[in-house]
Design a protein around this motif. Structure first.
Motif, PDB file in Angstrom:
ATOM      1  N   HIS A  49     -18.536   8.626  -5.954  1.00  0.00           N
ATOM      2  CA  HIS A  49     -17.171   9.251  -6.716  1.00  0.00           C
ATOM      3  C   HIS A  49     -16.678   7.310  -6.951  1.00  0.00           C
ATOM      4  CE1 HIS A  49     -17.051  13.120  -5.926  1.00  0.00           C
ATOM      5  NE2 HIS A  49     -18.144  12.767  -4.508  1.00  0.00           N
ATOM      6  N   LEU A  50     -16.776   6.702  -6.661  1.00  0.00           N
ATOM      7  CA  LEU A  50     -16.197   5.944  -6.376  1.00  0.00           C
ATOM      8  C   LEU A  50     -16.749   4.408  -6.083  1.00  0.00           C
ATOM      9  CD1 LEU A  50     -13.192   6.228  -3.689  1.00  0.00           C
ATOM     10  CD2 LEU A  50     -12.972   6.556  -6.286  1.00  0.00           C
ATOM     11  N   LYS A  51     -16.215   3.180  -6.747  1.00  0.00           N
ATOM     12  CA  LYS A  51     -17.201   2.085  -6.908  1.00  0.00           C
ATOM     13  C   LYS A  51     -15.728   0.634  -6.710  1.00  0.00           C
ATOM     14  CE  LYS A  51     -21.019   3.573  -8.464  1.00  0.00           C
ATOM     15  NZ  LYS A  51     -21.616   4.706  -7.298  1.00  0.00           N
ATOM     16  N   VAL A  52     -16.760  -0.106  -6.243  1.00  0.00           N
ATOM     17  CA  VAL A  52     -15.869  -1.361  -6.003  1.00  0.00           C
ATOM     18  C   VAL A  52     -14.859  -1.772  -7.077  1.00  0.00           C
ATOM     19  CG1 VAL A  52     -15.548  -3.939  -5.770  1.00  0.00           C
ATOM     20  CG2 VAL A  52     -16.357  -2.480  -4.670  1.00  0.00           C
ATOM     21  N   ASN A  53     -13.497  -1.858  -7.837  1.00  0.00           N
ATOM     22  CA  ASN A  53     -12.679  -2.015  -8.664  1.00  0.00           C
ATOM     23  C   ASN A  53     -11.865  -0.994  -9.660  1.00  0.00           C
ATOM     24  OD1 ASN A  53     -12.610  -4.988  -8.275  1.00  0.00           O
ATOM     25  ND2 ASN A  53     -14.801  -4.914  -9.839  1.00  0.00           N
ATOM     26  N   ASP A  54     -13.069   0.460  -9.134  1.00  0.00           N
ATOM     27  CA  ASP A  54     -11.764   1.755  -9.772  1.00  0.00           C
ATOM     28  C   ASP A  54     -10.566   2.094  -9.538  1.00  0.00           C
ATOM     29  OD1 ASP A  54     -14.355   1.921 -10.221  1.00  0.00           O
ATOM     30  OD2 ASP A  54     -15.174   4.029  -9.761  1.00  0.00           O
ATOM     31  N   GLU A  55     -10.077   2.269 -10.277  1.00  0.00           N
ATOM     32  CA  GLU A  55      -8.589   2.016 -10.738  1.00  0.00           C
ATOM     33  C   GLU A  55      -8.474   3.700 -10.214  1.00  0.00           C
ATOM     34  OE1 GLU A  55      -6.118   1.371 -13.107  1.00  0.00           O
ATOM     35  OE2 GLU A  55      -5.752  -0.612 -13.032  1.00  0.00           O
ATOM     36  N   VAL A  56      -7.819   4.378  -8.830  1.00  0.00           N
ATOM     37  CA  VAL A  56      -7.271   5.847  -8.871  1.00  0.00           C
ATOM     38  C   VAL A  56      -6.160   5.534  -8.026  1.00  0.00           C
ATOM     39  CG1 VAL A  56     -10.034   5.427  -7.667  1.00  0.00           C
ATOM     40  CG2 VAL A  56      -7.928   4.294  -6.612  1.00  0.00           C
ATOM     41  N   GLU A  57      -5.533   6.966  -8.458  1.00  0.00           N
ATOM     42  CA  GLU A  57      -4.058   7.561  -8.487  1.00  0.00           C
ATOM     43  C   GLU A  57      -3.998   7.648  -6.886  1.00  0.00           C
ATOM     44  OE1 GLU A  57      -0.254   9.779  -9.422  1.00  0.00           O
ATOM     45  OE2 GLU A  57      -2.382  10.283 -11.001  1.00  0.00           O
ATOM     46  N   VAL A  58      -3.409   7.292  -5.507  1.00  0.00           N
ATOM     47  CA  VAL A  58      -3.377   7.591  -4.665  1.00  0.00           C
ATOM     48  C   VAL A  58      -2.078   8.348  -4.129  1.00  0.00           C
ATOM     49  CG1 VAL A  58      -5.536   6.246  -4.156  1.00  0.00           C
ATOM     50  CG2 VAL A  58      -3.202   6.006  -3.446  1.00  0.00           C
ATOM     51  N   LYS A  59      -1.885   9.445  -3.610  1.00  0.00           N
ATOM     52  CA  LYS A  59      -0.717  10.148  -2.636  1.00  0.00           C
ATOM     53  C   LYS A  59      -0.728   9.178  -0.800  1.00  0.00           C
ATOM     54  CE  LYS A  59       1.464  13.803  -1.105  1.00  0.00           C
ATOM     55  NZ  LYS A  59       1.798  14.870  -1.059  1.00  0.00           N
ATOM     56  N   VAL A  60       0.422   8.619  -0.914  1.00  0.00           N
ATOM     57  CA  VAL A  60       0.115   8.179   0.443  1.00  0.00           C
ATOM     58  C   VAL A  60       0.564   9.222   1.443  1.00  0.00           C
ATOM     59  CG1 VAL A  60       1.595   6.610   2.094  1.00  0.00           C
ATOM     60  CG2 VAL A  60       1.330   6.241  -0.220  1.00  0.00           C
ATOM     61  N   LEU A  61      -0.698   9.369   2.290  1.00  0.00           N
ATOM     62  CA  LEU A  61      -0.340  10.322   3.555  1.00  0.00           C
ATOM     63  C   LEU A  61       0.526  10.452   4.772  1.00  0.00           C
ATOM     64  CD1 LEU A  61      -3.904  11.967   3.401  1.00  0.00           C
ATOM     65  CD2 LEU A  61      -2.164  12.236   2.254  1.00  0.00           C
ATOM     66  N   SER A  62       0.419   8.970   4.956  1.00  0.00           N
ATOM     67  CA  SER A  62       0.856   7.800   6.667  1.00  0.00           C
ATOM     68  C   SER A  62       1.242   6.676   6.611  1.00  0.00           C
ATOM     69  CB  SER A  62      -0.229   8.358   7.827  1.00  0.00           C
ATOM     70  OG  SER A  62      -0.510   8.477   7.774  1.00  0.00           O
ATOM     71  N   VAL A  63       2.105   6.566   7.514  1.00  0.00           N
ATOM     72  CA  VAL A  63       1.995   4.920   7.281  1.00  0.00           C
ATOM     73  C   VAL A  63       1.998   5.208   9.045  1.00  0.00           C
ATOM     74  CG1 VAL A  63       3.011   2.642   7.173  1.00  0.00           C
ATOM     75  CG2 VAL A  63       2.856   4.796   5.202  1.00  0.00           C
ATOM     76  N   GLY A  64       1.029   3.969   9.684  1.00  0.00           N
ATOM     77  CA  GLY A  64       1.184   4.179  11.183  1.00  0.00           C
ATOM     78  C   GLY A  64       2.353   3.057  11.266  1.00  0.00           C
ATOM     79  N   ASP A  65       2.252   3.081  12.268  1.00  0.00           N
ATOM     80  CA  ASP A  65       3.017   2.104  13.287  1.00  0.00           C
ATOM     81  C   ASP A  65       2.801   0.514  13.522  1.00  0.00           C
ATOM     82  OD1 ASP A  65       5.234   4.381  13.613  1.00  0.00           O
ATOM     83  OD2 ASP A  65       3.964   4.607  16.046  1.00  0.00           O
ATOM     84  N   ASP A  66       1.352   0.747  13.372  1.00  0.00           N
ATOM     85  CA  ASP A  66       0.701  -0.946  13.464  1.00  0.00           C
ATOM     86  C   ASP A  66       0.578  -1.389  11.678  1.00  0.00           C
ATOM     87  OD1 ASP A  66      -1.129   1.674  12.290  1.00  0.00           O
ATOM     88  OD2 ASP A  66      -2.316   0.910  13.958  1.00  0.00           O
ATOM     89  N   GLY A  67       1.081   0.002  10.997  1.00  0.00           N
ATOM     90  CA  GLY A  67       0.722  -0.864   9.438  1.00  0.00           C
ATOM     91  C   GLY A  67      -0.331  -0.141   9.021  1.00  0.00           C
ATOM     92  N   LYS A  68      -1.293   0.470   9.738  1.00  0.00           N
ATOM     93  CA  LYS A  68      -1.909   1.898   8.498  1.00  0.00           C
ATOM     94  C   LYS A  68      -1.771   2.525   7.357  1.00  0.00           C
ATOM     95  CE  LYS A  68      -5.917   0.088  11.934  1.00  0.00           C
ATOM     96  NZ  LYS A  68      -6.949   1.039  12.859  1.00  0.00           N
ATOM     97  N   ILE A  69      -2.197   2.629   6.375  1.00  0.00           N
ATOM     98  CA  ILE A  69      -1.780   3.441   5.349  1.00  0.00           C
ATOM     99  C   ILE A  69      -2.768   4.114   4.937  1.00  0.00           C
ATOM    100  CG2 ILE A  69      -0.911   3.715   3.042  1.00  0.00           C
ATOM    101  CD1 ILE A  69       0.059   0.752   3.555  1.00  0.00           C
ATOM    102  N   SER A  70      -2.811   5.588   5.102  1.00  0.00           N
ATOM    103  CA  SER A  70      -3.460   6.336   4.520  1.00  0.00           C
ATOM    104  C   SER A  70      -3.606   6.892   3.548  1.00  0.00           C
ATOM    105  CB  SER A  70      -3.952   7.573   5.897  1.00  0.00           C
ATOM    106  OG  SER A  70      -4.586   8.973   5.974  1.00  0.00           O
ATOM    107  N   LEU A  71      -4.282   7.336   2.845  1.00  0.00           N
ATOM    108  CA  LEU A  71      -3.937   8.090   1.356  1.00  0.00           C
ATOM    109  C   LEU A  71      -5.545   8.306   0.847  1.00  0.00           C
ATOM    110  CD1 LEU A  71      -4.585   3.940  -0.839  1.00  0.00           C
ATOM    111  CD2 LEU A  71      -2.629   5.084   0.785  1.00  0.00           C
ATOM    112  N   SER A  72      -4.895   9.670   0.322  1.00  0.00           N
ATOM    113  CA  SER A  72      -5.712  10.717  -0.259  1.00  0.00           C
ATOM    114  C   SER A  72      -6.148  10.553  -1.734  1.00  0.00           C
ATOM    115  CB  SER A  72      -4.646  11.572  -0.177  1.00  0.00           C
ATOM    116  OG  SER A  72      -5.429  13.456  -0.550  1.00  0.00           O
ATOM    117  N   ILE A  73      -7.271  10.753  -2.660  1.00  0.00           N
ATOM    118  CA  ILE A  73      -7.120  10.734  -4.187  1.00  0.00           C
ATOM    119  C   ILE A  73      -6.379  11.974  -4.202  1.00  0.00           C
ATOM    120  CG2 ILE A  73      -8.797  10.768  -5.654  1.00  0.00           C
ATOM    121  CD1 ILE A  73      -9.433   7.392  -4.202  1.00  0.00           C
TER     122      ILE A  73
END
Length: 120
Positions: A49-73
């Motif tokens: 489904h994915l390769k390095v350098n692919d452009e993808v549209e994502v939705k931000v699911l969550s941003v953790g207190d530690d700065g980790k960002i969870s995304l969804s295609i």
């Protein structure tokens, strides 16, 4: 620029692992698209489904207190057009036509069966 939950962004895949893909966002931050959030169907191998350098549209699911960002295609995809609801009149007309055709077929079958039995 901060990343907001629910926001849709276009990013670039920077790494692909068996569990998901890392995506660099426009603000220089990066987040993770878990393998379960890549597509609406089961993803056995993320490399299909994915390769390095692919452009993808994502939705931000969550941003953790530690700065980790969870995304969804898959959640960033535009919803599919829903089927037009059928009016009761359309349904009644279709049902009436079905019953008429069914009765004609049954009487034809009965005539054929009677003919084989000798016309009782």
């Amino acid at each position: 620029m901060s990343v907001e939950v629910g926001e849709k962004l276009v990013g670039k895949v920077t790494g692909v692992k068996p569990f998901g893909a890392f995506v660099e966002l426009p603000n220089g931050k990066s987040g993770l698209v878990h393998i379960s959030e890549v597509a609406n169907k089961f993803v056995e191998d993320i490399n299909d489904h994915l390769k390095v350098n692919d452009e993808v549209e994502v939705k931000v699911l969550s941003v953790g207190d530690d700065g980790k960002i969870s995304l969804s295609i898959k959640q960033a995809e535009k919803p599919k057009k829903q089927r037009r609801a059928q009016s009761p009149e359309d349904f009644e007309k279709k049902l009436s036509n079905f019953l008429k055709d069914s009765e004609e077929r049954m009487s034809s079958i009965k005539r054929q069966a009677d003919a084989r039995r000798g016309g009782r």
